[in-house]
Design an enzyme around this catalytic site. Sequence first.
Site, PDB file in Angstrom:
ATOM      1  N   ASP A  33       0.833  -1.205   0.000  1.00 19.86           N
ATOM      2  CA  ASP A  33       0.000   0.000   0.000  1.00 19.86           C
ATOM      3  C   ASP A  33       0.866   1.253   0.000  1.00 19.86           C
ATOM      4  O   ASP A  33       2.007   1.242   0.472  1.00 19.86           O
ATOM      5  CB  ASP A  33      -0.879   0.049   1.251  1.00 19.86           C
ATOM      6  CG  ASP A  33      -1.988  -0.987   1.257  1.00 19.86           C
ATOM      7  OD1 ASP A  33      -2.093  -1.773   0.292  1.00 19.86           O
ATOM      8  OD2 ASP A  33      -2.745  -1.014   2.242  1.00 19.86           O
ATOM      9  N   HIS A 172       3.875  -1.985   3.193  1.00 20.24           N
ATOM     10  CA  HIS A 172       3.791  -0.625   2.664  1.00 20.24           C
ATOM     11  C   HIS A 172       5.115  -0.268   1.992  1.00 20.24           C
ATOM     12  O   HIS A 172       6.173  -0.393   2.628  1.00 20.24           O
ATOM     13  CB  HIS A 172       3.493   0.381   3.783  1.00 20.24           C
ATOM     14  CG  HIS A 172       2.172   0.160   4.438  1.00 20.24           C
ATOM     15  ND1 HIS A 172       1.964  -0.841   5.363  1.00 20.24           N
ATOM     16  CD2 HIS A 172       0.981   0.797   4.275  1.00 20.24           C
ATOM     17  CE1 HIS A 172       0.705  -0.806   5.767  1.00 20.24           C
ATOM     18  NE2 HIS A 172       0.090   0.172   5.122  1.00 20.24           N
TER      19      HIS A 172
END
Length: 203
Positions: A33, A172
């Site tokens: 992400d 991430h």
Amino acid sequence: MFNLSPPKFFTNLFPRLIWRYPEDENKVYITFDDGPTEVITPWVLDTLKQHNARATFFCLGKKVEMHPDIFDRIKAEGHAVGNHGYSHIKGWENGTGQYIQDVDLANELIGSTLFRPPYGRIKPNQVRLLKNRYKIVMWSILSMDYSRWVTPKRCANIVLNSLRPGAIIVFHDSKKAESNMKFALVKLLEEVKKRGLEFGVID
């Protein structure tokens, strides 16, 4: 976002969202992400290539505007891309109209039917309006790579201790998560191969 696996009451509240895949597929789904990010995302792509692994990248629209060349590389190397909103706003704290507009603005740049809510925070009416156009993908393992209270070793243990076939794992590709993510990702890639599992992409 929730520590480790999401609580049962939340998965029951949103049963039409994708939380994991069947175990009999013998695949794990690595996702990232908040990118693409200069330097960090290219490192992730290089590392995945070394392990013949593919992943799914839930990108921010504003980051795609900043780094279109990295976004193009993600797709060119066989990874899937998904929508993570344009500006990473929280569904719980913003009106539905503004939230949907942010998602659709991002998708003008990303062009995907996959969507992951920023922070995992989304209202039932937002789900209702988005689910006919997007496959809303959540997770079964949250690595906590972004937390300053989590060490790289702890981050890896969070992922490996919960690893099962069908798992959807969140990392991430961001500056805040860089140290933990890099350490844990390599450990995960090695462990997936050791267990004879396959790398899946969400499409």
